[in-house]
Design an enzyme around this catalytic site. Structure first.
Site, PDB file in Angstrom:
ATOM      1  N   TYR A  58      19.917  74.707 -24.817  1.00 22.85           N
ATOM      2  CA  TYR A  58      20.904  74.242 -23.785  1.00 22.85           C
ATOM      3  C   TYR A  58      21.432  74.903 -22.646  1.00 22.85           C
ATOM      4  CZ  TYR A  58      21.822  71.089 -28.012  1.00 22.85           C
ATOM      5  OH  TYR A  58      21.595  70.210 -29.170  1.00 22.85           O
ATOM      6  N   GLY A 196      23.230  62.076 -32.195  1.00 20.49           N
ATOM      7  CA  GLY A 196      23.078  60.876 -31.453  1.00 20.49           C
ATOM      8  C   GLY A 196      23.624  59.560 -32.182  1.00 20.49           C
ATOM      9  N   LEU A 198      25.858  57.645 -31.578  1.00 21.79           N
ATOM     10  CA  LEU A 198      25.997  56.235 -30.596  1.00 21.79           C
ATOM     11  C   LEU A 198      24.598  55.628 -29.990  1.00 21.79           C
ATOM     12  CD1 LEU A 198      28.963  57.394 -28.249  1.00 21.79           C
ATOM     13  CD2 LEU A 198      29.002  56.503 -30.614  1.00 21.79           C
ATOM     14  N   VAL A 200      22.306  56.741 -28.165  1.00 24.68           N
ATOM     15  CA  VAL A 200      22.275  57.189 -26.518  1.00 24.68           C
ATOM     16  C   VAL A 200      22.968  55.988 -25.868  1.00 24.68           C
ATOM     17  CG1 VAL A 200      20.367  58.502 -26.644  1.00 24.68           C
ATOM     18  CG2 VAL A 200      19.776  56.370 -26.164  1.00 24.68           C
ATOM     19  N   ILE A 236      28.027  64.963 -35.129  1.00 28.72           N
ATOM     20  CA  ILE A 236      28.336  65.554 -33.776  1.00 28.72           C
ATOM     21  C   ILE A 236      28.237  64.521 -32.570  1.00 28.72           C
ATOM     22  CG2 ILE A 236      27.136  67.322 -32.105  1.00 28.72           C
ATOM     23  CD1 ILE A 236      28.602  68.475 -34.707  1.00 28.72           C
ATOM     24  N   ARG A 238      28.535  63.886 -28.571  1.00 25.82           N
ATOM     25  CA  ARG A 238      28.449  64.789 -27.273  1.00 25.82           C
ATOM     26  C   ARG A 238      29.229  63.908 -26.246  1.00 25.82           C
ATOM     27  NH1 ARG A 238      22.754  64.656 -24.423  1.00 25.82           N
ATOM     28  NH2 ARG A 238      23.480  62.469 -24.152  1.00 25.82           N
ATOM     29  N   ALA A 240      31.223  64.755 -21.943  1.00 27.91           N
ATOM     30  CA  ALA A 240      31.813  65.284 -20.993  1.00 27.91           C
ATOM     31  C   ALA A 240      32.933  64.719 -20.315  1.00 27.91           C
ATOM     32  CB  ALA A 240      30.687  65.634 -19.819  1.00 27.91           C
ATOM     33  N   ARG A 244      36.977  60.417 -23.486  1.00 28.06           N
ATOM     34  CA  ARG A 244      36.170  59.887 -24.626  1.00 28.06           C
ATOM     35  C   ARG A 244      36.376  61.074 -25.702  1.00 28.06           C
ATOM     36  NH1 ARG A 244      32.100  58.609 -20.778  1.00 28.06           N
ATOM     37  NH2 ARG A 244      32.168  56.661 -19.994  1.00 28.06           N
ATOM     38  N   ARG A 274      15.282  60.115 -29.675  1.00 30.26           N
ATOM     39  CA  ARG A 274      14.973  61.689 -29.522  1.00 30.26           C
ATOM     40  C   ARG A 274      13.757  61.871 -30.017  1.00 30.26           C
ATOM     41  NH1 ARG A 274      18.502  62.626 -25.592  1.00 30.26           N
ATOM     42  NH2 ARG A 274      20.725  62.450 -26.319  1.00 30.26           N
TER      43      ARG A 274
END
Length: 283
Positions: A58, A196, A198, A200, A236, A238, A240, A244, A274
């Protein structure tokens, strides 16, 4: 076994097969820039998250470490995961890579170190697993596990090493609910960790998901996270976006009914967003 990690936000923990425990919901920072990762981790820790998931590939381990170390939260209350890059696979190189990750993170240990991908090379990922076992023995990582391993990958490392991963982190959402692999994981005493969750974003406007969300006065994202947690997964998520990040925590004050779980389970069609672990070779 329970943990104080995440208690402030009401996040429960699950026990791992090595005696440690992990919060059931965490923040992922894949594909975030260093600046985004640092801001997101800081916001997540302030909101009550205690599980942070990064990886060598990452490119933001240093940013994660800065946010963790600046948070003022005792280190033992934060669960930090990072991952071995495909390029660093091997017995010795995996140990060197784990220590390099620690240096970038500015930490004395990680709570969980994972092989990021099996990457198709049977010998390499088995050698890497031996390296992770040594890293655990040396105190570099408290727990060790794998990502994107299928049943064959798991049996290969367990049969040869006589040591079972604590976690198998896999792509998992209603369009790819991984029922068979979850059963394999459970048979070994391995916790399934979902990334993942949701799909994506492809599931956020699905009629089945929005219908359940309306019934509970929740967002589609909250329903998808709740579904995965009720399956028994660590999840998990994700983001930014600070709003949210906070909203994703609001999944412990409601429960999906058996019928709602069945509806979401019925969406499974084997769709991956993915790479396929059986063919992916890096990085």
């Amino acid at each position: 076994m329970t943990s104080t990690r995440g208690e402030a936000a009401g996040i429960p923990s699950v026990s791992l097969n090595d005696g440690h425990s992990i919060p059931v919901l965490g923040l992922g920072v894949g594909e975030l820039s260093e600046a985004e990762a640092e801001r997101s981790v800081a916001a997540a820790l302030e909101a009550g998250y205690r599980l942070i998931d990064t990886a060598a590939v990452y490119g933001n381990e240093a940013a994660v470490g800065r946010a963790v170390n600046a948070s003022g939260i005792p280190r033992e209350e934060i669960y930090v995961t990072t991952k071995l890059a495909v390029a660093d696979q091997g017995f010795g190189t995996s140990q060197d890579a784990a220590r390099a990750s620690l240096e970038r993170l500015g930490l004395d240990y990680v709570d969980l170190y994972l092989i990021h991908w099996p990457a198709g090379d049977h010998g390499k990922y088995i050698d890497s697993w031996g390296g992770l076992m040594k890293a655990k023995q040396d105190g570099v990582a408290r727990s060790i596990g794998v990502c994107n391993f299928n049943a064959e990958h798991l049996s290969n490392i367990i049969d040869l090493s006589f040591f079972t991963p604590a976690i198998n982190q896999i792509e998992l959402h209603p369009l790819l609910n991984q029922a068979e692999l979850r059963e394999v994981n459970a048979g070994y005493g391995i916790v399934t960790e979902a990334y993942g969750p949701l799909g994506v974003g492809r599931l956020l406007d699905h009629a089945a998901v929005t219908g359940v969300a309306q019934a509970h006065g929740k967002t589609p994202a909250q329903v998808l996270l709740r579904w995965s947690i009720q399956l028994g997964n660590v999840v998990i998520a994700r983001s930014a976006n600070p709003d949210r990040i906070t909203s994703n925590l609001e999944v412990f004050d409601f429960e999906l009914t058996d019928d709602e779980m069945a509806t979401l389970n019925g969406l499974d069609e084997g769709t991956r967003f993915r790479p396929d672990p059986e063919t992916y070779t890096g990085p």
